[in-house]
Design a protein around this motif. Structure first.
Motif, PDB file in Angstrom:
ATOM      1  N   VAL A 164      42.986  28.501  41.353  1.00 13.84           N
ATOM      2  CA  VAL A 164      42.756  29.329  42.547  1.00 13.84           C
ATOM      3  C   VAL A 164      41.327  29.845  42.561  1.00 13.84           C
ATOM      4  O   VAL A 164      40.645  29.842  43.601  1.00 13.84           O
ATOM      5  N   GLN A 165      40.839  30.300  41.420  1.00 12.18           N
ATOM      6  CA  GLN A 165      39.479  30.839  41.355  1.00 12.18           C
ATOM      7  C   GLN A 165      38.439  29.774  41.688  1.00 12.18           C
ATOM      8  O   GLN A 165      37.459  30.043  42.394  1.00 12.18           O
ATOM      9  N   SER A 224      46.181  30.430  38.453  1.00 12.16           N
ATOM     10  CA  SER A 224      45.074  31.325  38.819  1.00 12.16           C
ATOM     11  C   SER A 224      43.710  30.719  38.511  1.00 12.16           C
ATOM     12  O   SER A 224      42.743  30.941  39.259  1.00 12.16           O
ATOM     13  N   THR A 225      43.598  29.942  37.422  1.00 13.58           N
ATOM     14  CA  THR A 225      42.303  29.336  37.106  1.00 13.58           C
ATOM     15  C   THR A 225      41.877  28.356  38.197  1.00 13.58           C
ATOM     16  O   THR A 225      40.698  28.269  38.544  1.00 13.58           O
ATOM     17  N   VAL A 280      42.627  37.654  48.362  1.00  9.21           N
ATOM     18  CA  VAL A 280      41.925  36.838  47.376  1.00  9.21           C
ATOM     19  C   VAL A 280      42.401  37.148  45.968  1.00  9.21           C
ATOM     20  O   VAL A 280      42.957  38.204  45.685  1.00  9.21           O
ATOM     21  N   GLU A 281      42.162  36.199  45.062  1.00  4.49           N
ATOM     22  CA  GLU A 281      42.420  36.367  43.628  1.00  4.49           C
ATOM     23  C   GLU A 281      41.158  36.959  43.002  1.00  4.49           C
ATOM     24  O   GLU A 281      40.107  36.321  42.979  1.00  4.49           O
ATOM     25  N   THR A 325      39.739  46.020  39.869  1.00  2.90           N
ATOM     26  CA  THR A 325      40.721  45.161  39.197  1.00  2.90           C
ATOM     27  C   THR A 325      40.051  44.266  38.169  1.00  2.90           C
ATOM     28  O   THR A 325      40.525  44.123  37.029  1.00  2.90           O
ATOM     29  N   ASP A 346      38.188  37.817  40.661  1.00  2.40           N
ATOM     30  CA  ASP A 346      37.563  37.258  39.478  1.00  2.40           C
ATOM     31  C   ASP A 346      36.084  37.617  39.492  1.00  2.40           C
ATOM     32  O   ASP A 346      35.581  38.211  40.442  1.00  2.40           O
ATOM     33  N   ARG A 401      47.545  30.526  46.112  1.00  2.23           N
ATOM     34  CA  ARG A 401      48.035  31.360  45.018  1.00  2.23           C
ATOM     35  C   ARG A 401      49.491  31.024  44.692  1.00  2.23           C
ATOM     36  O   ARG A 401      49.936  31.196  43.562  1.00  2.23           O
ATOM     37  N   GLU A 402      50.218  30.538  45.670  1.00  2.00           N
ATOM     38  CA  GLU A 402      51.610  30.155  45.429  1.00  2.00           C
ATOM     39  C   GLU A 402      51.703  28.808  44.727  1.00  2.00           C
ATOM     40  O   GLU A 402      52.549  28.605  43.856  1.00  2.00           O
ATOM     41  N   GLN A 435      38.679  29.137  45.477  1.00  2.00           N
ATOM     42  CA  GLN A 435      38.050  30.231  46.233  1.00  2.00           C
ATOM     43  C   GLN A 435      36.540  30.094  46.218  1.00  2.00           C
ATOM     44  O   GLN A 435      35.874  30.240  47.254  1.00  2.00           O
TER      45      GLN A 435
END
Length: 395
Positions: A86-87, A83-84, A112-113, A143, A115, A78-79, A90
């Protein structure tokens, strides 16, 4: 890294080094600093293991057995990545490293991110999720649901309300709803001189009161494992539609059993936790139940969301669809309601439905409000499906 004075060339080499990983150290140089951390995060997921030298670790040693280690890795990606990305990472980690068990740990869920795909995974684990993880899982789901509602609610309300207003004006109005001024003006060409009167061939009505229920909508959703993203989007759309007083919305989910979640539509999170992803499929049984909810066929829209792999009685399923269309129900069949396009689906059943005048096609969440408007106005859904396929580059 190979020396060069061209910044664009250096950037290309840097990107290739991150793509190729450790085996490219000799030709492109070792990744350093932030690139080194990014490379380590990628290696932990995508490297299939090595000879134990040079710091290269086997895949299972990288992430597979330690929830704290995975949580740290999730924080790292995530750092270092948008985000796209990261998803995608994951989703790959869950599939490649069998992390579904670790997703039951609260510290993992906090890292986790959120989605749509993660929500689908959590819903599939719902029945085995320990109590300590439920609150964290619900927060992840809430969320995602909140973000989806923000994305779709305004567009859905505008499209559906506009279609209802247009449909109310062009449909056959009740005597009390006739706008006589507009009706006379629209039919002046039919003035009968000998009778000194206008013969109204077309009646124009006032828009119905907003408090009146103008359409009944039944969403019938296949909750087999391949339909996870569609289940999430369908649950949120059902909640939005149910909040509109001009619609009477029902939500039915099914595998080999049928569950009516209509009474939970005030809270889409509860709706989603009421589903149970996985299992077989009995479309015929689900349609049979849904037909009981349809009391005004000509004012009803039935939306079946399924990949059409039927484990029930296929002939009866098709016969029930034919009977609904003959009674005046507007039947819509979606192979998917997601951003991913059409999944694998039963082409024979799709062709059989098309022969009944009911096209089966995939629909993105962004196009679904317009689809509902088209169904309300009884536009040609085959033409709509062809246009949607052309816009998405799939036909």
């Amino acid at each position: 890294m190979t020396d060069t004075d061209d910044p664009a060339h250096r950037e290309r080499l840097r990107r290739w080094r991150l793509v190729l990983g450790g085996p490219a150290d000799e030709s492109l140089g070792a990744a350093q600093g932030r690139d080194g951390a990014m490379d380590a995060a990628l290696a932990a997921l995508y490297d299939g293991g090595g000879d134990g030298e040079g710091g290269r670790t086997a895949r299972s040693a990288g992430l597979g057995s330690s929830a704290p280690r995975v949580a740290r890795w999730l924080g790292d990606i995530r750092e270092y990545f948008p985000s796209t990305v990261v998803q995608v990472m994951q989703a790959d980690a869950i599939e490649r490293l069998d992390l579904t068990r670790l997703l039951l740990e609260p510290e993992m869920l906090a890292a986790v991110e959120p989605d749509v795909h993660l929500v689908g995974t959590l819903l599939s684990l719902n029945r085995v999720m320990p109590e300590r993880a439920r609150d964290a899982a619900r927060q992840v789901v809430r969320t995602v649901v909140t973000e989806l509602e923000r994305r779709i609610e305004q567009k859905t309300r505008a499209a559906v309300s506009g279609a209802l207003n247009r449909a109310a004006r062009i449909s056959r109005p009740r005597p009390a709803d006739i706008d006589w001024d507009k009706t006379v003006r629209a039919n002046l060409k039919h003035y009968q001189v000998e009778h000194r009167t206008v013969v109204p061939e077309r009646l124009i009505g006032y828009g119905r009161r907003a408090t009146a229920v103008q359409r009944d909508v039944v969403l019938c959703v296949d909750q087999s494992g391949s339909m996870a993203a569609s289940v999430v989007f369908a649950g949120v759309f059902a909640a939005v539609l149910a909040s509109m007083r001009s619609l009477r919305t029902s939500l039915v989910v099914f595998d080999t059993a049928v569950v009516d979640l209509t009474d939970q539509l005030s809270d889409p999170v509860e709706v989603l936790f009421g589903t149970q992803l996985g299992g077989g499929t009995d479309i015929n049984r689900a349609i049979g139940y849904s037909r009981q909810l349809i009391t005004r066929p000509r004012d009803s829209i039935f939306v079946l969301i399924s990949d059409l792999y039927e484990g029930g009685v296929r002939e009866q399923m098709l016969r029930r669809v034919a009977e609904m269309t003959a009674a005046g129900v507007q039947v819509v069949v979606l192979l998917a309601l997601s951003d991913e396009g059409a999944p694998a689906y039963d082409h024979e059943n799709a062709a059989a439905l098309a022969a009944l005048g009911v096209p089966a096609f995939a629909c993105t969440p962004d196009a679904f409000p317009e689809l509902m408007a088209a169904a309300i106005e009884r536009r040609d859904l085959t033409a709509f499906a062809h246009r949607l396929a052309a816009e998405n580059g799939s036909g």
